[in-house]
Design an enzyme around this catalytic site. Structure first.
Site, PDB file in Angstrom:
ATOM      1  N   VAL A  45     -13.483  90.132 145.885  1.00  0.00           N
ATOM      2  CA  VAL A  45     -12.609  90.522 144.780  1.00  0.00           C
ATOM      3  C   VAL A  45     -12.934  89.698 143.536  1.00  0.00           C
ATOM      4  O   VAL A  45     -13.019  90.226 142.421  1.00  0.00           O
ATOM      5  CB  VAL A  45     -11.122  90.367 145.162  1.00  0.00           C
ATOM      6  CG1 VAL A  45     -10.226  90.657 143.963  1.00  0.00           C
ATOM      7  CG2 VAL A  45     -10.768  91.308 146.309  1.00  0.00           C
ATOM      8  N   CYS A  46     -13.153  88.402 143.717  1.00  0.00           N
ATOM      9  CA  CYS A  46     -13.464  87.530 142.580  1.00  0.00           C
ATOM     10  C   CYS A  46     -14.769  87.950 141.904  1.00  0.00           C
ATOM     11  O   CYS A  46     -14.900  87.868 140.679  1.00  0.00           O
ATOM     12  CB  CYS A  46     -13.548  86.086 143.035  1.00  0.00           C
ATOM     13  SG  CYS A  46     -11.993  85.425 143.668  1.00  0.00           S
ATOM     14  N   THR A  47     -15.720  88.397 142.683  1.00  0.00           N
ATOM     15  CA  THR A  47     -16.998  88.841 142.116  1.00  0.00           C
ATOM     16  C   THR A  47     -16.785  90.019 141.174  1.00  0.00           C
ATOM     17  O   THR A  47     -17.378  90.079 140.089  1.00  0.00           O
ATOM     18  CB  THR A  47     -17.968  89.217 143.249  1.00  0.00           C
ATOM     19  OG1 THR A  47     -18.210  88.063 144.064  1.00  0.00           O
ATOM     20  CG2 THR A  47     -19.298  89.708 142.692  1.00  0.00           C
TER      21      THR A  47
END
Length: 219
Positions: A45-47
């Protein structure tokens, strides 16, 4: 973990980053800033988030807003992560710095740790927080997202517009407000003041209670 509430002055943290050593106050200068934290590099998700906010850099620059990422890994790991970020969001280019915080010390100072989520040795993990900081180095707004939900950067941009409008014109924005729509005159401004502050005029909304507390204008 120290508390950090709306209106508090943020600490002048410093750390190495993908753009060299950064002292927070020097980096912000007279600008607004958005600081957003991530639990770790190479997480799915952070990517997507790092790439998506990179697509908004031009819009944030128009508003005088600087971006600063923060993740619980070393600078070398951040740099190795960036090709994945840019590949995952085609067309994006990550030009903002990402701070290294392997011991989560900065996140603790910025109140970006989740006290209920811990690693294998019992250390609190980073939450996925986003702080909007004013030129006065005070916390203006904060979002906190769970690991399952990616951030909505359309909303981040919208609230930046709202915060900057409120700071400039002494107004409030109603629910679902978008730039260009009417705004609310706060109750702290009486009608006589309103006539001077908003020479374009305003409308007092008629309500069943008969109370005249919603006044709309355009700025």
């Amino acid at each position: 973990m120290p508390g950090l509430s709306l209106g508090d002055t943020i600490p002048n943290v410093q750390a190495d980053s993908t753009h060299g050593h950064i002292k927070l106050y020097d980096y912000i200068g007279d600008s607004w800033a958005i600081i957003f934290s991530h639990p770790a590099d190479f997480t799915p998700v952070c990517t997507t988030e790092l790439g998506r906010i990179a697509n908004y850099i031009g819009e944030f620059e128009k508003r005088g807003v600087k971006l600063l990422g923060l993740s619980s890994d070393e600078v070398d790991s951040h740099r190795a992560w960036l090709p994945d970020v840019e590949a995952c969001t085609p067309g994006c280019k990550v030009t903002y710095p990402i701070l290294a915080d392997p011991k989560s010390e900065i996140m603790a100072k910025l109140n970006m740790l989740d006290p209920d989520e811990k690693d294998e040795i019992g250390k609190p993990l980073a939450s996925r927080a986003l702080h909007i900081i004013g030129p006065d180095k005070k916390l203006k707004l904060s979002f906190l997202y769970p690991g399952t939900t990616g951030r909505n950067f359309d909303e981040v941009l919208r609230v930046v517009d709202s915060l900057q409008l409120a700071a400039k014109y002494r107004v409030c924005t109603p629910a679902n407000w978008k730039p260009g729509e009417r705004v609310i005159i706060p109750p702290s401004v009486n009608d006589e003041e309103a006539k001077k502050l908003y020479p374009q005029g305003f409308e007092t909304i008629s309500l069943p209670s008969g109370k005249k507390y919603i006044r709309m204008t355009k700025v």
